[in-house]
Design an enzyme around this catalytic site. Sequence first.
Site, PDB file in Angstrom:
ATOM      1  N   CYS A   1      -2.079   0.075  -5.886  1.00 46.29           N
ATOM      2  CA  CYS A   1      -1.691   0.450  -4.528  1.00 46.29           C
ATOM      3  C   CYS A   1      -0.802  -0.635  -3.911  1.00 46.29           C
ATOM      4  O   CYS A   1       0.361  -0.743  -4.289  1.00 46.29           O
ATOM      5  CB  CYS A   1      -2.927   0.764  -3.696  1.00 46.29           C
TER       6      CYS A   1
ATOM      7  N   HIS B   1      -5.669   4.614  -6.746  1.00 46.76           N
ATOM      8  CA  HIS B   1      -6.817   3.728  -6.961  1.00 46.76           C
ATOM      9  C   HIS B   1      -7.661   4.191  -8.153  1.00 46.76           C
ATOM     10  O   HIS B   1      -8.647   4.912  -7.962  1.00 46.76           O
ATOM     11  CB  HIS B   1      -7.694   3.700  -5.705  1.00 46.76           C
TER      12      HIS B   1
ATOM     13  N   GLU C   1      -9.767   2.596  -9.754  1.00 44.54           N
ATOM     14  CA  GLU C   1     -11.114   1.997  -9.772  1.00 44.54           C
ATOM     15  C   GLU C   1     -12.192   2.955  -9.258  1.00 44.54           C
ATOM     16  O   GLU C   1     -13.359   2.810  -9.607  1.00 44.54           O
ATOM     17  CB  GLU C   1     -11.144   0.682  -8.981  1.00 44.54           C
TER      18      GLU C   1
HETATM   19  N1  GLN Z   1      -1.083  -1.051   2.960  1.00 48.48           N
HETATM   20  C1  GLN Z   1      -0.491  -0.230   1.964  1.00 48.48           C
HETATM   21  C2  GLN Z   1      -0.241   1.184   2.459  1.00 48.48           C
HETATM   22  O1  GLN Z   1      -0.795   1.597   3.437  1.00 48.48           O
HETATM   23  C3  GLN Z   1      -1.340  -0.204   0.709  1.00 48.48           C
HETATM   24  C4  GLN Z   1      -2.672   0.414   0.901  1.00 48.48           C
HETATM   25  C5  GLN Z   1      -3.615   0.139  -0.222  1.00 48.48           C
HETATM   26  O2  GLN Z   1      -3.399  -0.783  -1.013  1.00 48.48           O
HETATM   27  N2  GLN Z   1      -4.684   0.877  -0.306  1.00 48.48           N
HETATM   28  O3  GLN Z   1       0.514   1.897   1.880  1.00 48.48           O
END
Ligand code: GLN
Length: 556
Positions: free
Chosen positions: A377, A512, A514
Site C-alpha cells: 500500500c 493488503h 497480510e
Molecule cells: N495513505 C495512503 C493512501 O491513503 C496509503 C494507505 C495505506 O497504506 N493503507 O492511499
Amino acid sequence: MTRFVFVTGGVVSSLGKGIASASLGAILEGRGIKVSLVKLDPYINVDPGTMSPFQHGEVFVTNDGAETDLDLGHYERFVRTTSTRNSNFTTGRIYERVIAKERRGDYLGATVQVIPHITDEIRRCIKLGAGDADVCMVEVGGTVGDIESLPFLEGIRQMAVEIGRHNCVFMHLTLVPIVGGGEIKTKPTQHSVKELRSIGIQPDVLLCRSRDQLPDEQRRKISLFTNVEERAVISAVDSDDIYKIPLLLHEQGLDDIVLDRLRISAPPTDLSDWKAVVEAKFATDAEVNVAMVGKYVQIRDSYISLNEALVHAGLKTHTKVKVHYVEATDIERDGAGCLAGMDAILVPGGFGERGIEGKIEAVRYARENSIPYLGICLGMQVACIEFARHRLGLAAANSTEFNRDTPDPVIALITEWRDLNHGTVTRDERSDLGGTMRLGAQPARLEAGSEAARVYGAQVIRERHRHRYEFNNTYLEPMRAAGMRFSGFSEDDLVEVIELPGHPWFVAVQFHPEFTSTPRDSHPLFAGFIRAARAAHAEQGAATGTAAAPQSAAQA
Ligand code: GLN
C-alpha cells in the site's frame, strides 16, 4: 438454529479473549461444526477506522470492506469462515442504528432507552453477525465491571433468556496471578465472577490465564467459589506460540464441555493441520533478517496481521524470519545505514506525512543494493515516488497526500490526477475534491510472465484494499520507459502491482495481502518475499564464505 458461546473477560484487559475465542472456533471447526465469530466493542467510535494505530492497534479490513477490530484478524487466521461488516459492532454503531430508527419514527412515540432499545439492537446485531452458523462465538470487548460494557453484557444475558439458556455457553476469561514466592492467587477470579453473577450471568466455563498450569487444588477452589464445574475451570497458560492454543485448550477438553452444554454431538476433532503449524516452527533450515520500516513500530499491535503474515511465510518456507523494526524517522535522521546486512526490506501501509522521506530512503537502499523489497500500500506508493525521483529525475515527485503542490503528483487522488491531466481543475479547487477510501476485496488482473503472476500462480486475484490515493496513470509511460513494470491492474485500470525487472526481487502492491494470510496456508506474496530473502541470505553467506576461506587458508 444457531447456538452461542459468549466470551467475556475479567480482572484486566488484554488477556487474549480474541485468541481464546478464535482458538475455540478452530477446535469446533475441526469437529465439523460451522462457526462464526462476532466482536462487540464498547467504545463510541462507529468503527476503528479513524482511530490511531497507537490507540487501538491495527485496523483490520474485511472482505466486504469494513474497517474493524483487529480481533477479527485473529478469527480469520484461526477459522475458515470469513468475517463481514456484521462481525463487529461498536457502541457507536449500535447507537447510530438506534438513533436512525428514532429519527425515522420507528419507535412510534416511545421513550428510547438503553433497556430495551439499545439491548434489543445489540441482540439484533449479534444475530446478524451469527449468520447461519451452528455455533457463533460472541466476544464482548472490555472487562466486566466497566461502565461501557454493561449494555452488551445485559444484551447477552437477555439473549440467553430469549433463545434458551441451554443454547448458550458463557465463557469467562480471567487472570490467576502468581505473586511473591510463587503463590497462586484465585481471589481476582472469584471477584470477577461475582461481578458477572451480580448482573445475572453465571459462567459455564472459566479460562484462567496463568503462567503455569493450575494445580488441581486451585481449580477445585475456583470451582467451589464460582459455581463452575471443576472440569470447566481451564488453564490458559502463557504460550510462546498462539497457534498452540487450540491444541492446549483441546487437551483440557474445552470443546467437549462446550458441545455437551449445547447438546451438540460431533465427530472427534481433527487438529492435524494445527499440529503441523506448531511443528513447522521447529523445522526451519535457514534464517533471514527482514527490516520493517514503519512508523508505528514500537506498538506491535499496529502491524499485527503483517507480523503474522511474515510468521506464516516462515512456516511455509521453513525459514526463521527475524523481523527488525526500523523507525522511518530514524532513517531520516541517521541515513539508511541501519539497513546494511538485512536480507530483505519491507515498507508497510500507513497514513500521514511523518516518516515518508525515511521510507523513500529505505526503498532507494533496497533498489540500489539489490535487496529484496516488498511494498504494501503506502509501501508501493513510496516505491513509485522513489523511482520517479531517482530514475526519472523528477526530483520533487511526491504524493499529494504529503505535498499538495508537488509538480509531479505520481501518487494522487483519482479526482486530482484525472482532472490535472485534462487541465480542468485549478490547484485551489482541488482542495474540495475529497477522496473516498477504496475498501475491501477487489479483483486485479496480473500480467502474464510477471513475478506477481508467478508467485500467485494465477492471472486474476482478489485482495483487500484500504487507501485513498492511487498511482497517477499519467506517469505510466515514462515510468515504464525508465524500467518499472506495472504487472497488476484493477478492473478500472488502477495500478495494483509494480515490480522491477532486473532486481533480484522487487514487488510492491497497492492492496493488503497480510489480511488474508493464514498460518495453515500462508500467502503467496509473503512466501515469495521470504524465498527471495533466503536467496539473498545464501548469497551473502556465500560471499562472506569465500572471503573467509582464503583467510583461514592464510592462517593455516
Ligand atoms: N495513505 C495512503 C493512501 O491513503 C496509503 C494507505 C495505506 O497504506 N493503507 O492511499
